[in-house]
Design a protein around this motif. Structure first.
Motif, PDB file in Angstrom:
ATOM      1  N   ASP A  47      23.776 -31.214 -61.594  1.00 47.33           N
ATOM      2  CA  ASP A  47      23.979 -31.334 -63.042  1.00 47.33           C
ATOM      3  C   ASP A  47      23.114 -32.432 -63.653  1.00 47.33           C
ATOM      4  O   ASP A  47      23.380 -32.907 -64.746  1.00 47.33           O
ATOM      5  N   ASP A  48      22.069 -32.852 -62.944  1.00 47.62           N
ATOM      6  CA  ASP A  48      21.109 -33.873 -63.391  1.00 47.62           C
ATOM      7  C   ASP A  48      21.755 -35.235 -63.607  1.00 47.62           C
ATOM      8  O   ASP A  48      21.432 -35.959 -64.551  1.00 47.62           O
ATOM      9  N   SER A  49      22.653 -35.585 -62.724  1.00 46.42           N
ATOM     10  CA  SER A  49      23.250 -36.916 -62.767  1.00 46.42           C
ATOM     11  C   SER A  49      22.891 -37.658 -61.479  1.00 46.42           C
ATOM     12  O   SER A  49      22.686 -37.056 -60.430  1.00 46.42           O
ATOM     13  N   PHE A  88      21.146 -37.443 -66.997  1.00 47.82           N
ATOM     14  CA  PHE A  88      19.976 -37.066 -67.781  1.00 47.82           C
ATOM     15  C   PHE A  88      20.379 -35.885 -68.665  1.00 47.82           C
ATOM     16  O   PHE A  88      20.870 -34.866 -68.173  1.00 47.82           O
ATOM     17  N   GLN A  89      20.150 -36.004 -69.989  1.00 43.77           N
ATOM     18  CA  GLN A  89      20.570 -34.975 -70.933  1.00 43.77           C
ATOM     19  C   GLN A  89      19.457 -33.976 -71.250  1.00 43.77           C
ATOM     20  O   GLN A  89      19.686 -32.781 -71.271  1.00 43.77           O
ATOM     21  N   VAL A 138      12.348 -41.531 -60.821  1.00 35.95           N
ATOM     22  CA  VAL A 138      12.965 -40.217 -60.969  1.00 35.95           C
ATOM     23  C   VAL A 138      11.991 -39.305 -61.697  1.00 35.95           C
ATOM     24  O   VAL A 138      11.617 -39.560 -62.852  1.00 35.95           O
ATOM     25  N   GLY A 139      11.571 -38.228 -61.017  1.00 34.50           N
ATOM     26  CA  GLY A 139      10.668 -37.242 -61.610  1.00 34.50           C
ATOM     27  C   GLY A 139      11.460 -36.108 -62.216  1.00 34.50           C
ATOM     28  O   GLY A 139      12.519 -35.725 -61.721  1.00 34.50           O
ATOM     29  N   THR A 155      20.430 -49.060 -64.445  1.00 29.71           N
ATOM     30  CA  THR A 155      20.148 -48.727 -65.832  1.00 29.71           C
ATOM     31  C   THR A 155      18.701 -48.262 -65.948  1.00 29.71           C
ATOM     32  O   THR A 155      17.841 -48.676 -65.166  1.00 29.71           O
ATOM     33  N   LEU A 156      18.428 -47.409 -66.940  1.00 28.88           N
ATOM     34  CA  LEU A 156      17.054 -46.996 -67.221  1.00 28.88           C
ATOM     35  C   LEU A 156      16.277 -48.204 -67.721  1.00 28.88           C
ATOM     36  O   LEU A 156      16.762 -48.960 -68.573  1.00 28.88           O
ATOM     37  N   SER A 157      15.081 -48.387 -67.200  1.00 23.10           N
ATOM     38  CA  SER A 157      14.292 -49.557 -67.586  1.00 23.10           C
ATOM     39  C   SER A 157      13.641 -49.375 -68.950  1.00 23.10           C
ATOM     40  O   SER A 157      13.194 -50.338 -69.546  1.00 23.10           O
ATOM     41  N   GLY A 158      13.561 -48.153 -69.432  1.00 25.49           N
ATOM     42  CA  GLY A 158      12.869 -47.900 -70.683  1.00 25.49           C
ATOM     43  C   GLY A 158      11.410 -47.565 -70.440  1.00 25.49           C
ATOM     44  O   GLY A 158      10.715 -47.082 -71.325  1.00 25.49           O
ATOM     45  N   TYR A 159      10.933 -47.810 -69.243  1.00 27.94           N
ATOM     46  CA  TYR A 159       9.553 -47.496 -68.896  1.00 27.94           C
ATOM     47  C   TYR A 159       9.496 -46.066 -68.384  1.00 27.94           C
ATOM     48  O   TYR A 159      10.172 -45.705 -67.429  1.00 27.94           O
ATOM     49  N   VAL A 160       8.692 -45.229 -69.052  1.00 25.68           N
ATOM     50  CA  VAL A 160       8.542 -43.824 -68.675  1.00 25.68           C
ATOM     51  C   VAL A 160       7.053 -43.525 -68.523  1.00 25.68           C
ATOM     52  O   VAL A 160       6.253 -43.904 -69.369  1.00 25.68           O
TER      53      VAL A 160
END
Length: 173
Positions: free
Chosen positions: A103-105, A124-125, A143-144, A159-164
């Protein structure tokens, strides 16, 4: 062998044996005279031998020729290499496991205790997760997604770092 040489040889061995006997008796007399006290002794584990008890993971590295066993309950790792190489290490920190679900978690598990439990979760939504990579001794989880983007997650705070890393920006480079 002439008889005189036999007498000399037996006399020589007799002298050597007498010397050994006298040194052993002198040594035992010295030990008996010393007072043994508990503070002069310390109990230490000096060697490990045999197969590790109840290993939970086993691996072999064909390049370095290292065979390893790990145990999740006490956080130990034992490495065997060429003859005479035997190393034992034990982690003092909590053990964790990251899982990716359909479920993309993402879930961060604490597996140090008897009954593992989820410590943190991320969902991930907008994008579906296709790949996750946690480099050795890194605090960053990559995470790809199926869109080709790579999100960076701090494992310590989960937590997401904000860097993508966006696929279209990476391709232009």
């Amino acid at each position: 062998m002439p008889r005189t040489e036999t007498k000399r040889a037996s006399g020589f061995f007799k002298g050597v044996l007498d010397g050994l006997r006298s040194s052993v008796s002198q040594r035992s007399e010295c030990l008996a005279d010393d007072n043994l006290q508990p503070e002069l002794f310390r109990i230490l584990k000096t060697i490990r031998h045999g197969f590790p008890f109840q290993p939970t993971a086993i691996a072999f590295d064909p390049v370095q020729h290292i065979f390893s066993f790990s145990h999740k309950k006490n956080g130990s790792l034992r490495l065997f290499g060429r003859p005479g190489v035997d190393t034992y290490v034990q982690h003092d920190i909590d053990w964790a496991l990251v899982t990716v679900c359909a479920d993309d978690s993402l879930h961060l598990w604490n597996i140090r205790q008897k009954q593992p439990e989820i410590v943190h979760s991320l969902k991930f939504q907008k994008e579906r997760i296709t790949y996750a990579c946690l480099p050795f001794q890194s605090k960053w989880l990559y995470v790809g997604t199926e869109r080709g983007n790579v999100h960076v997650i701090n494992v310590e705070s989960f937590t997401l770092s904000g860097y993508v890393i966006n696929w279209n920006k990476a391709v232009e480079m």
